[in-house]
Design a protein around this motif. Structure first.
Motif, short mmCIF file in Angstrom:
data_model
loop_
_atom_site.label_atom_id
_atom_site.label_comp_id
_atom_site.label_asym_id
_atom_site.label_seq_id
_atom_site.Cartn_x
_atom_site.Cartn_y
_atom_site.Cartn_z
N GLY A 1 16.26 22.79 -6.46
CA GLY A 1 15.02 23.11 -7.17
C GLY A 1 14.60 22.05 -8.16
O GLY A 1 13.55 22.19 -8.81
N THR A 2 15.39 20.99 -8.29
CA THR A 2 14.98 19.87 -9.15
C THR A 2 13.67 19.29 -8.59
O THR A 2 13.56 19.05 -7.40
CB THR A 2 16.06 18.79 -9.14
N PRO A 3 12.67 19.07 -9.46
CA PRO A 3 11.42 18.53 -8.93
C PRO A 3 11.57 17.07 -8.48
O PRO A 3 12.17 16.27 -9.17
CB PRO A 3 10.45 18.64 -10.11
N LEU A 4 11.02 16.80 -7.32
CA LEU A 4 11.05 15.45 -6.77
C LEU A 4 9.63 14.96 -6.52
O LEU A 4 8.76 15.74 -6.16
CB LEU A 4 11.75 15.44 -5.41
N LEU A 5 9.44 13.67 -6.67
CA LEU A 5 8.24 13.03 -6.13
C LEU A 5 8.68 12.24 -4.92
O LEU A 5 9.66 11.50 -4.99
CB LEU A 5 7.60 12.09 -7.16
N GLU A 6 7.95 12.40 -3.83
CA GLU A 6 8.23 11.53 -2.68
C GLU A 6 7.06 10.56 -2.56
O GLU A 6 5.91 10.96 -2.49
CB GLU A 6 8.38 12.33 -1.39
N ILE A 7 7.40 9.27 -2.58
CA ILE A 7 6.37 8.23 -2.52
C ILE A 7 6.55 7.48 -1.21
O ILE A 7 7.61 6.90 -0.95
CB ILE A 7 6.52 7.27 -3.72
N VAL A 8 5.51 7.52 -0.38
CA VAL A 8 5.61 6.94 0.96
C VAL A 8 4.73 5.70 1.04
O VAL A 8 3.53 5.76 0.78
CB VAL A 8 5.17 7.95 2.03
N SER A 9 5.33 4.57 1.41
CA SER A 9 4.56 3.32 1.49
C SER A 9 4.13 3.06 2.93
O SER A 9 4.68 3.62 3.87
CB SER A 9 5.40 2.14 1.01
N GLU A 10 3.16 2.19 3.09
CA GLU A 10 2.85 1.64 4.41
C GLU A 10 3.97 0.65 4.75
O GLU A 10 4.66 0.16 3.85
CB GLU A 10 1.51 0.87 4.36
N PRO A 11 4.15 0.33 6.03
CA PRO A 11 5.20 -0.65 6.38
C PRO A 11 4.71 -2.06 6.04
O PRO A 11 4.49 -2.89 6.92
CB PRO A 11 5.38 -0.44 7.89
N ARG B 1 0.83 -1.21 0.00
CA ARG B 1 0.00 0.00 0.00
C ARG B 1 0.87 1.26 0.00
O ARG B 1 1.90 1.33 0.66
CB ARG B 1 -0.91 0.00 1.23
N ILE B 2 0.42 2.26 -0.75
CA ILE B 2 1.13 3.54 -0.81
C ILE B 2 0.28 4.57 -0.08
O ILE B 2 -0.91 4.72 -0.37
CB ILE B 2 1.40 3.94 -2.27
N ILE B 3 0.87 5.25 0.91
CA ILE B 3 0.11 6.23 1.70
C ILE B 3 -0.13 7.49 0.88
O ILE B 3 -1.23 7.98 0.78
CB ILE B 3 0.85 6.59 3.01
N ARG B 4 0.96 8.01 0.34
CA ARG B 4 0.84 9.28 -0.37
C ARG B 4 1.97 9.47 -1.35
O ARG B 4 3.03 8.83 -1.26
CB ARG B 4 0.83 10.44 0.62
N LEU B 5 1.73 10.38 -2.29
CA LEU B 5 2.76 10.78 -3.23
C LEU B 5 2.70 12.30 -3.26
O LEU B 5 1.63 12.86 -3.46
CB LEU B 5 2.45 10.19 -4.61
N HIS B 6 3.82 12.95 -2.99
CA HIS B 6 3.79 14.41 -3.04
C HIS B 6 4.99 14.99 -3.77
O HIS B 6 5.96 14.30 -4.04
CB HIS B 6 3.59 15.02 -1.65
N MET B 7 4.86 16.27 -4.12
CA MET B 7 5.92 16.95 -4.87
C MET B 7 6.74 17.80 -3.91
O MET B 7 6.22 18.34 -2.95
CB MET B 7 5.30 17.89 -5.90
N GLU B 8 8.02 17.93 -4.19
CA GLU B 8 8.86 18.87 -3.45
C GLU B 8 10.08 19.21 -4.29
O GLU B 8 10.29 18.64 -5.35
CB GLU B 8 9.23 18.31 -2.07
N GLU B 9 10.87 20.15 -3.77
CA GLU B 9 12.07 20.55 -4.51
C GLU B 9 13.29 19.91 -3.87
O GLU B 9 13.36 19.76 -2.66
CB GLU B 9 12.20 22.07 -4.54
N ASP B 10 14.27 19.56 -4.72
CA ASP B 10 15.51 18.99 -4.21
C ASP B 10 16.40 20.11 -3.67
O ASP B 10 16.22 21.27 -4.02
CB ASP B 10 16.22 18.23 -5.34
N ALA B 11 17.35 19.74 -2.84
CA ALA B 11 18.32 20.71 -2.31
C ALA B 11 19.54 20.75 -3.22
O ALA B 11 19.65 19.97 -4.16
CB ALA B 11 18.71 20.30 -0.89
N GLY B 12 20.46 21.66 -2.93
CA GLY B 12 21.73 21.68 -3.65
C GLY B 12 22.63 20.56 -3.15
O GLY B 12 22.16 19.62 -2.52
N LYS B 13 23.92 20.68 -3.47
CA LYS B 13 24.84 19.62 -3.07
C LYS B 13 26.02 20.21 -2.30
O LYS B 13 26.60 21.20 -2.74
CB LYS B 13 25.38 18.92 -4.32
N ASN B 14 26.35 19.58 -1.18
CA ASN B 14 27.52 20.00 -0.42
C ASN B 14 28.68 19.10 -0.78
O ASN B 14 28.57 17.88 -0.74
CB ASN B 14 27.25 19.89 1.08
N LEU B 15 29.78 19.73 -1.13
CA LEU B 15 30.95 18.97 -1.56
C LEU B 15 32.00 19.07 -0.46
O LEU B 15 32.29 20.15 0.03
CB LEU B 15 31.48 19.62 -2.84
#
Lengths: 484, 484, 102
Positions: free
Chosen positions: A148-158, A117-131
């Motif tokens: 600012g790269t677009p991300l989808l976060e997909i959260v499942s049930e355990p 089961r998938i609880i939710r799918l949402h959009m967010e922005e990625d962060a920069g990179k620390n070197l």
């Protein structure tokens, strides 16, 4: 001791949109640091985010492919925390109005099919990179290209009960995202990242004890994921044996996986758990997703890879391997089906697309979406080969040219005169046949009626369907008529 | 031609269009006004910087007028608050934390005005990050009220009001979150206008409380305001909270027939808590309205008693997040005396922000944090919703809402600086328009017995800028005829 | 009303420091403001559902087309510190964000 493994996954998928989530900077991996940044993604004073249309479409597409419910209105929130790679001091994410909720993904397990089961799918922005360079400067260096790269976060049930199931689940997500063409899901480059929440349910004295949850990060390959989770099971069992700590004692702990040592180490204890102070992003109005758009996206999702693979085997008689390759991408499978339409040997077309088209795209560094050759031209080319006009070796030459120029195979065959018969032996046969069937004309010519040769040439052309090379054929004819 | 400094934008435009004066003469005249004030024992301190190249730009504008390539505002000066970005100019928001920051892009409002040839002549003083009601919380020191230099200008756009009221600029841009244009306009005896939220783009306006921030205009003549709004307003693809409004025909303003128009006077903003002398000006203003045939009526709006609380929860909440970007990593002040990242953050921000900004960041983070969110932030947002509903309902029945702009006349410098809450209560009359997104204008309506200016405020319907500015013009014309 | 623990934790989130004697004054000011906020408790918000307001249809959102980014030369005009094309920060020891070690 009887115990159960319990795993839930948070998968982050970077989208392949042309531009970033909230600004028009190019969205691409790598490149010269800080060359794809602007006031918005650098968090300059006065800059405002502007939502990328394609990001929402991709999110809806992904949600539908994962059997989610799509929200009619979706909104953005600010997740507040300060870190050098987060220029605004907050991440634009989604909190209580995610774009999609309540989906599922079927995976194959040893015991057959299982739904996660998938609880939710949402959009967010990625962060920069620390070197972090070992340059002795005491500094880290920040590159905001990824920011600012677009991300989808997909959260499942355990719902996963073994590392293997967790890996299958993430592989399933990856297959679908790649199939839809919305992400390349490259774990090494970080375009697919997975955090796994894992703990054990231990059954003792007719009671169930739940060990503290570890949120495991930094798993950069499926192999790493499998090893990290196996390690965690071992570690949690040992810890249980020693300390008998439960979830209520310590809560959730963030642990990072180290690929070199094969171990996980604590990154953040519970008491440091951040308070993200979510609130609705005042710079962005919510987005309305109409039923029409949802329906359109639903059509675009169509049949998913697993079903498609099966159908390709049964409908076209493809081997499993070939079916898998073609069904892995929606664009590729559509291309194959368009080319195979009305052609009696789909297996041949399939192998052509996999080897020739695939090879061409590889060398040119193109994707199938960028490939402009209409699939019907592949069908035509096959037909030309079938009719014996050109050999399959020549066909590869024709393909190379038409892939580049976009000309139809007929045109190329004509232009390059690939259809002409110049082979002396073959032509001699035709000449002999024509001479044999037209003794009168042969006699006429030999009597000095020069025009008879025209008639005989005409016959030769008719016999070869116009493919005889006229110069060569005429020379042979004159020779045979005793004129040479 | 007469004296230039002291004339309105509209008058100067007429003179320029007729060729009776050059842009250079205009800019030089305002600059001289500024320079001579600077030599006084207590300068007004309205400008943080008067641009040294303003005269050069005037010469170019004069050339453009000769060659016929000029815009409708070619060569006209405007002063710009220090939180509205102008490309390649400094911008500090009156704060030490933006020390050394040069804007790499222009705000949309400034860009639209400059496209029509306007010349920003300088940056005006303000309360740090627009947080304040007196223009005393500036790293550059307080601005002084031109009417009496021992008194505050009002804030936060105090510098803008001071330069306009003293003839150092014909017109100025300010910004509002809770009355920051109207309050100083009222204290300095000028007109001050806050458009409907969304009428002007916020792109390039340094964010404070994003759900209320709006650029506003200060001038001695309502037509100047109409002229500026007509050029600068409308949808901006860099700000998706801006609206597709068309105010291009706003200028020139016609007078308003007030006959039969019902005007609501909130009991909560006209009785108890209102200074007696302010009350007298309100009464006189009402008599004038009646003489024009308008029908002012007292109406009870109990929610207006809660606006200060609502505002000082919502605005700081948004500000705490908006100001997280000032971290010393990318631009502005950067204190690297510490040892680690946390030190960089804390030292930079502790040094860079003044006390009032610190209080508001603290308040904002407090009301958003786990455990307090519902009681403060969520509650305030719910009451805000009720307020919007209530005000819109009242504005269906009434043409305008009338109240004083400030419950008190201008007060002495330093008198409230150490009492934040009493300072906040100065905003009680202006804040509701920001919370409800409504347009509002402060009109110089009279003076106290000491000769200190008192402003009256009309608030209109969403996007009812035209009706509001025409009412202001009607009052303005009356004043010109010497009837007040 | 605001104990040390809350004061310190909100200051920590704010990345601000208020030192010694100022701390008590700061606490008093904040407490006074917070107690003023109680005026809101008198408003009945029992049935107020916060709607997100009017939304934007997808068709009206920004089209996915690339525009120019900053040049490094422009970044240098406003950057506080810019070294070899990067923004330097004090070395981050435990990076939980997936940064790269090189």
């Amino acid at each position: 001791m009887k115990y159960e493994v319990v795993i839930g996954c948070e998968v982050h998928v970077q989208l392949l949109t042309k531009t970033k989530a909230f600004c028009s900077c190019e969205n691409r991996f790598g490149g010269i640091p800080n060359t794809r940044v602007c006031p918005v993604c650098l968090g300059l004073p006065g800059a405002l985010p502007v939502v990328n249309q394609k990001m929402i479409e991709d999110a809806v597409l992904a949600g539908l492919a994962l059997n989610c419910k799509v929200a009619s209105v979706t909104g953005f929130d600010r997740k507040n925390y300060m870190y050098p790679d987060l220029p605004k001091g907050y991440q634009i994410s989604q909190y209580d109005m995610p774009v999609c909720t309540g989906g599922k993904l079927d995976i194959e397990t040893g015991d057959g099919k299982k739904s996660i089961r998938i609880i939710r799918l949402h959009m967010e922005e990625d962060a920069g990179k620390n070197l972090h360079l070992e340059d002795g400067s005491g500094l880290s260096y920040v590159d905001f290209n990824r920011c600012g790269t677009p991300l989808l976060e997909i959260v499942s049930e355990p719902d996963m009960r073994s590392p293997l199931e967790a890996v299958s689940y993430v592989q399933g997500i990856r297959e679908i995202m790649k199939y839809l063409g919305i992400s390349d899901c490259n774990m090494e480059e970080g375009s697919l990242r997975c955090d796994a929440n894992i703990n054990l349910w231990i059954y003792e004295d007719d009671k169930r004890y739940e060990t503290p949850i570890s949120e495991v990060k930094n798993m950069n390959s499926f192999k790493a994921m499998r090893n990290a989770l196996k390690y965690e099971i071992k570690r949690q069992l040992a810890e249980w044996g020693e300390k008998r700590l439960t979830l209520t004692d310590t809560g959730k702990v963030t642990r990072g996986y180290n690929d070199r040592t094969g171990e996980t180490v604590v990154q953040r204890e519970k008491e440091e758990e951040a308070d993200y102070r979510y609130f609705p992003e005042p710079d962005l109005k919510p987005v309305v997703i109409t039923k029409d758009l949802e329906a359109e996206m639903g059509k675009r999702v169509g049949e998913l890879p697993a079903a498609k693979r099966k159908r390709f085997v049964s409908q076209y008689g493809l081997k499993k391997g070939a079916a898998s390759v073609l069904a892995a991408s929606k664009a590729l499978s559509d291309y194959f089906e368009a080319a195979a339409k009305g052609y009696r040997e789909p297996v041949k077309i399939a192998s052509w697309i996999i080897t020739e088209v695939g090879g061409y795209l590889n060398t040119e560094g193109l994707t199938i979406e960028e490939f402009s050759l209409p699939p019907e031209n592949i069908t035509k080319l096959m037909e030309i080969v079938d009719s014996g006009i050109i050999s399959s070796k020549i066909a590869k030459k024709v393909f190379a040219r038409m892939a580049g120029s976009g000309e139809s195979p007929d045109t190329i065959v004509k232009k390059l005169k690939l259809n002409q018969i110049t082979d002396r032996d073959k032509l001699e046969g035709f000449v002999a046949e024509v001479m044999k069937e037209n003794p009168q004309s042969v006699a006429d010519f030999r009597k000095g009626k020069d025009h008879a040769i025209k008639f005989l040439m005409g016959r030769i052309m008719k016999l070869t369907k116009g493919r005889a090379n006229p110069q060569v054929a005429a020379a042979i004819l004159r020779e045979k008529l005793g004129d040479g | 031609m007469g004296q230039i400094a002291g004339k309105s934008l509209t008058e100067l435009k007429r003179l320029l269009d007729r060729g009776e004066v050059s842009a250079l003469e205009i800019i030089t005249s305002f600059k001289e006004q500024y320079e001579s004030d600077r030599k006084k024992p207590v300068p007004l301190n309205g400008y943080i910087e008067f641009f040294s190249d303003a005269e050069e730009l005037a010469v170019k504008a004069d050339e453009a007028r000769k060659t016929g390539t000029s815009g409708i505002l070619e060569g006209l000066p405007i002063a710009v608050k220090d939180n509205i970005l102008i490309s390649s100019r400094k911008a500090t928001c009156g704060s030490a934390i933006l020390q050394g920051f040069t804007a790499p892009y222009s705000s949309t409002v400034v860009e639209r005005l400059m496209n029509e040839g306007i010349i920003p002549v300088g940056r005006t003083n303000m309360d740090e990050f627009a947080m304040g009601s007196t223009c005393e919380y500036s790293v550059y020191g307080s601005s002084k009220n031109p009417v009496n230099r021992e008194y505050v200008t009002g804030g936060s756009s105090g510098g803008s009001a001071a330069v306009v009221a003293s003839g150092q600029a014909p017109c100025a841009l300010g910004s509002e979150t809770g009355g920051s244009v109207r309050l100083p306009a009222s204290f300095c005896g000028t007109y001050g206008f806050k458009p409907t939220y969304g009428s002007l783009s916020r792109y390039g306006l340094v964010a404070f409380g994003s759900s209320m921030d709006q650029i506003g205009v200060i001038s001695g003549d309502p037509d100047d305001i109409a002229l500026v709004i007509s050029v600068a307003s409308g949808f901006d693809s860099n700000d998706f909270t801006s609206e597709d409004v068309d105010f291009s025909a706003l200028f020139p303003l016609k007078r308003m027939r007030l006959k039969g128009k019902k005007i609501a006077i909130p009991e909560e903003l006209s009785g108890e808590g209102i200074d007696k002398e302010v009350g007298i000006v309100l009464e006189r203003f009402c008599s004038w309205l009646r003489s024009e045939g308008a029908v002012p009526e007292r109406v009870s709006m109990p929610l207006l008693k809660t606006t200060v609380a609502m505002y000082y929860i919502i605005a700081p909440a948004e500000a705490s997040s908006n100001l997280a970007r000032y971290d010393g990593v990318r631009y502005g002040l950067r204190d690297i005396t510490g040892n680690n990242l946390e030190d960089l953050y804390v030292n930079t921000r502790t040094k860079g922000f003044g006390d009032e900004v610190k209080r508001r960041i603290f308040l904002g983070n407090y009301v958003l944090s786990a455990g307090y969110y519902d009681a403060y932030y969520k509650k305030a947002m719910q009451v805000r919703y009720l307020l919007k509903k209530e005000l819109n309902r009242i504005l269906e029945e009434y043409e305008y809402i009338l109240s004083p702009t400030s419950p008190v006349p201008p007060f002495k410098l330093g008198s409230k600086i150490d009492n934040p809450l009493s300072m906040y209560l100065t905003d009680i009359c202006t804040i509701f328009a920001n919370l409800a997104l409504l347009p509002a204008v402060s009109i110089p309506a009279g003076t106290t017995s000491d000769g200190l200016p008192v402003g009256m405020q009309l608030t209109g319907r969403m996007f009812g800028e035209k009706g509001l500015l025409r009412a202001a013009k009607t009052w303005f014309l009356k004043g010109r005829r010497g009837e007040i | 009303m605001i104990d040390d623990k809350v004061l310190d934790s909100v200051l920590y989130m704010s990345k601000l420091q208020v030192s010694g004697e100022e701390k008590e004054k700061f606490r008093k000011q904040i407490e006074e403001i917070l107690s003023y906020f109680k005026v809101l408790t008198g408003v009945d918000t029992e049935n107020v559902e916060l709607s997100a307001g009017e939304g934007i249809p997808i068709e009206d959102l920004r089209v996915d087309e690339i525009k120019d980014s900053f040049s490094l030369a422009i970044i240098k005009t406003f950057a506080a510190d810019f070294q070899d094309g990067y923004f330097p920060v004090p070395r981050i020891l435990e990076d939980a964000s997936g940064g790269e070690d090189k």
